[in-house]
Design an enzyme around this catalytic site. Structure first.
Site, PDB file in Angstrom:
ATOM      1  N   TYR A   7     -11.822  -1.854   0.897  1.00 23.68           N
ATOM      2  CA  TYR A   7     -12.084  -1.502   2.052  1.00 23.68           C
ATOM      3  C   TYR A   7     -13.153  -0.454   2.253  1.00 23.68           C
ATOM      4  O   TYR A   7     -12.840   0.672   2.490  1.00 23.68           O
ATOM      5  CB  TYR A   7     -10.810  -1.213   2.943  1.00 23.68           C
ATOM      6  N   GLU A  30       0.872  -1.304  -0.131  1.00 26.22           N
ATOM      7  CA  GLU A  30       0.038   0.077   0.033  1.00 26.22           C
ATOM      8  C   GLU A  30       0.884   1.476  -0.025  1.00 26.22           C
ATOM      9  O   GLU A  30       0.791   2.015   0.838  1.00 26.22           O
ATOM     10  CB  GLU A  30      -0.822   0.141   1.008  1.00 26.22           C
ATOM     11  N   GLU A  32      -6.419  -7.511  -1.586  1.00 28.50           N
ATOM     12  CA  GLU A  32      -7.044  -7.374  -0.232  1.00 28.50           C
ATOM     13  C   GLU A  32      -8.413  -7.003  -0.402  1.00 28.50           C
ATOM     14  O   GLU A  32      -8.720  -6.051  -0.991  1.00 28.50           O
ATOM     15  CB  GLU A  32      -6.106  -6.366   0.586  1.00 28.50           C
TER      16      GLU A  32
END
Length: 471
Positions: free
Chosen positions: A324, A244, A364
């Protein structure tokens, strides 16, 4: 020979055997032998006569059903390939494997997590190949390594190979956990460098040299268990430049772009065999203002990353995206999280096809059990949304190449849970969803490997199973 048995392997053998029979009689152009109900009945028969997919006891041993040579994953256009045949990914994250392997009292959990993942057909694991200057550090100071911790990483790679799980190894962290870019800056300051920001990691020549030295140490490492050099080991799926990366001090994105350009070519200069990816979250930047509408918030355009521009760098083989909604949109669970996930994925799949010509992995994704309004049913819906969106891409030969759950934990590691942990034995519905998707992915890979006329518009029982709306 390992005694671990897999129900998943039996299920794949059964379904693929059905496909072979149908393929022989229909030459892969139509499936006139069975109608939808017959095929559905056969699938149900397999499920009814086998143990739960979350069980570690099955019918066939992994090594009994997979005797093919363990070959390197490569890229061909917008697909991953093994031996020139497509390879779609269903995988997971467990970041702490190396640290657990460094302690004999927790080393068994590494084996257990691969065991559990294998039992539901997961084929790729993303984990850290860094721990800089912290407790149980791999790199104690620039270029100085703890051999015991390196041997722990050797063990992780060796165990992954035993369970036929490939690894994406991340080489550094944007965040402070496990050292991160902040630790590189601390090392630089300690050596007398005039550094003012953690983002100097990306631009200062000395810090770049520290990072390159680490890359070189890992890629040239000879595994003390297998005696295979990491850069020659097909167990490793890909190298990730950084987890990230963000460079908020330069919203233009130029500083991070320069670092990616330098490091991607450097990794390839040491290892031309393995795939390379950046580790980005997928935010759109200044180079694509019309795509910023898909960002979760306005701040995402200001963190110095630029999804399309960053991935056009020479040496980068595939795109990475994280998902996310509960961090980026709102912590409270709402239906908008599902809507965002779908549009976020579709936008990046489209861009990977239109602008990049490469696969994209959603490296992710997850939802925290600590979020207000959370329940396991919502998590299952989120996972289904990711899987269904990928299957829709697969169906048309698109760039959606796979996904990696954040994150899979074995039993007895709850104290490490950040809210996102999935323990298969405690989550039967989630386990079944993962297993079903693994089955579908494995069948697609098998169909492609037989050079079937994949992509034809005819509906058939197998396609109905693969792409049924009720995932």
């Amino acid at each position: 020979m390992d005694t671990h048995k897999r129900v998943f392997g039996f299920k794949i053998i059964f379904l693929v055997s059905v496909f072979i029979l149908l393929n022989e009689s229909s030459k892969c152009s139509s499936f006139g032998v069975m109608d939808d109900e017959q095929f559905k009945t056969m699938v149900e028969e397999v499920d009814n006569h086998l143990p739960s997919s979350s069980s570690s006891q099955g019918v066939y041993e992994l090594n009994d059903v997979e005797e093919d040579e363990w070959l390197m994953v490569a890229k061909k256009g917008n697909q991953f390939v093994i031996n020139d045949q497509p390879f779609y990914v269903n995988g997971f994250n467990t970041y702490w494997l190396m640290v657990f392997a460094a302690d004999q009292s927790t080393r068994g959990k590494v084996t257990e997590v691969f065991q559990k993942a294998s039992s539901v057909g997961l084929s790729v694991c993303r984990t850290w190949a860094f721990n800089d200057g912290q407790w149980r550090a791999l790199q104690k100071s620039p270029g100085v390594y703890d051999e015991d911790v390196f041997k722990a990483l050797d063990f992780v790679v060796s165990e992954a190979n035993k369970y036929k799980i490939r690894l994406i190894l991340s080489l550094a962290n944007n965040w402070d956990a496990y050292g991160g870019k902040a630790q590189y800056v601390k090392w630089g300051k300690a050596s007398g460098l005039n550094l003012t920001s953690d983002d100097d990691f990306f631009s200062h020549p000395a810090l770049r040299s520290y990072y390159k030295a680490h890359v070189k140490a890992v890629l040239n490492r000879v595994n003390t268990i297998t005696n295979i050099t990491y850069k020659d080991d097909p167990t490793i799926f890909a190298w990730e430049l950084m987890n990230e990366p963000r460079c908020t001090s330069d919203p233009s994105g130029d500083k991070l772009q320069s670092w990616i350009t330098d490091m991607a070519v450097y990794v390839k200069s040491l290892d031309a065999k393995h795939l390379v990816e950046i580790g980005l979250e997928g935010f759109y930047g200044p180079s694509a203002p019309d795509r910023a509408q898909f960002n979760p918030n306005s701040y995402a355009t200001q963190v110095g990353t630029d999804f399309i521009r960053n991935h056009q760098v020479l040496g980068v083989d595939f795109a990475s995206v994280h998902i996310y909604a509960d961090s980026w949109i709102s912590q409270t669970i709402t239906d908008s999280h599902i809507q965002f996930t779908k549009s976020w994925m579709e936008a990046h799949i489209e861009d990977a096809e239109k602008y990049l010509g490469m696969p994209v992995v959603f490296a992710e994704f997850g939802v925290s059990s600590k979020d207000p309004g959370y329940n396991s049913s919502f998590r299952d819906t989120l996972i289904n949304t990711v899987y269904k969106t990928l299957l829709n891409s697969t169906k048309r030969g698109g760039s959606g190449a796979g996904s990696l759950l954040w994150q899979l934990f074995p039993d007895g590691t709850d104290y490490m849970d950040d809210g996102y942990a999935i323990v298969l034995s405690k989550s039967p519905s989630t386990s079944n969803i993962i297993s079903l998707h693994s089955t579908r992915v494995a069948i697609v890979n098998s169909m492609c490997s037989w050079k079937c006329k994949w992509g034809c518009k005819k509906r058939n029982p197998l396609e109905a199973f693969l792409y049924h709306d009720d995932l």
